[in-house]
Structures are given as structure tokens and as C-alpha cells.
Design a protein around this motif. Sequence first.
Motif, short mmCIF file in Angstrom:
data_model
loop_
_atom_site.label_atom_id
_atom_site.label_comp_id
_atom_site.label_asym_id
_atom_site.label_seq_id
_atom_site.Cartn_x
_atom_site.Cartn_y
_atom_site.Cartn_z
N UNK A 28 43.47 22.58 28.54
CA UNK A 28 43.47 23.60 27.50
C UNK A 28 42.04 24.12 27.38
N UNK A 29 41.85 25.33 27.86
CA UNK A 29 40.51 25.91 27.93
C UNK A 29 40.54 27.36 27.49
N UNK A 30 39.43 27.80 26.92
CA UNK A 30 39.27 29.20 26.54
C UNK A 30 38.27 29.83 27.50
N UNK A 31 37.71 30.96 27.14
CA UNK A 31 36.81 31.69 28.04
C UNK A 31 35.66 30.81 28.53
N UNK A 32 35.31 31.02 29.77
CA UNK A 32 34.22 30.29 30.43
C UNK A 32 34.48 28.79 30.49
N UNK A 33 35.76 28.41 30.58
CA UNK A 33 36.15 27.02 30.74
C UNK A 33 35.66 26.15 29.58
N UNK A 34 35.71 26.70 28.38
CA UNK A 34 35.21 26.01 27.20
C UNK A 34 36.33 25.64 26.25
#
Length: 120
Positions: A28-34
Motif C-alpha cells: 500500500x503506497x502513495x506517490x513516490x512509493x511513500x
Amino acid sequence: MLFLRRVSKPDAPYYTLEIEPDGTVRQKRTMYDRQKEDIKDAEKFLREWQKVISKRITAKERGFAEKSRILRNQEFTQMRENQVIIHTGDLRGQLLVDVLMKDLMENKEELAGTALADAA
């Protein structure tokens, strides 16, 4: 792969999810693998979603989920043995398997059901 969106902002990216057949969340990741602080809210929603999935899953899908779980565990073992390290971004220098283990949200409802079925 699924995209999790907020009801209040359906056109805005929120989290990208990698899901196994039983609703287990592998990543579960958002933008830029964060991940941001709001991941806790997303995780609450995902736990509820997993309960719903558990009620709908078929025997065939449970079989696929078991195969997926076995393959995941083999992949994690191999990554640990090979000391696969992330080379870029905020996660640079960390073992990939450690990051993936932190992301992992196994479907507890399905695990409990599997344990009961195995005991019978």
C-alpha cells in the motif's frame, strides 16, 4: 492491483494497493512509493473491506489465495537470503523484504477460517 480513492476526492490519487485473491494487502503506497500518516485511516478501511471479502470468497479463490501465500513466503525468503536492498528514494538502503513485511496486511478473517478448516 487496485487504486484506493477518497470519497471526497474520487479523481485524486490516494493509495495504490497490491492485493492477493483473499484480500490480503501485499503493498500500500502513495506517490513516490511513500506512505503518509493517513495510512492508518486507510488501514482501518482495508480491515473492514477484508471482512466483506471473506464473506464473498469462493473455494476456488481460497485455493488461489493459498498458492499466493506460499509464493509470497518463498519470495520473501529468497529476498532475505539475497539481501535485496532498495537503492533509490526514501527507502534507500533498506531491505526490500523488511519494507514489504511492514506493508503486509493478511486477511485475518481468512486466516482464521483456514485454521478452522485445517483443524476439522
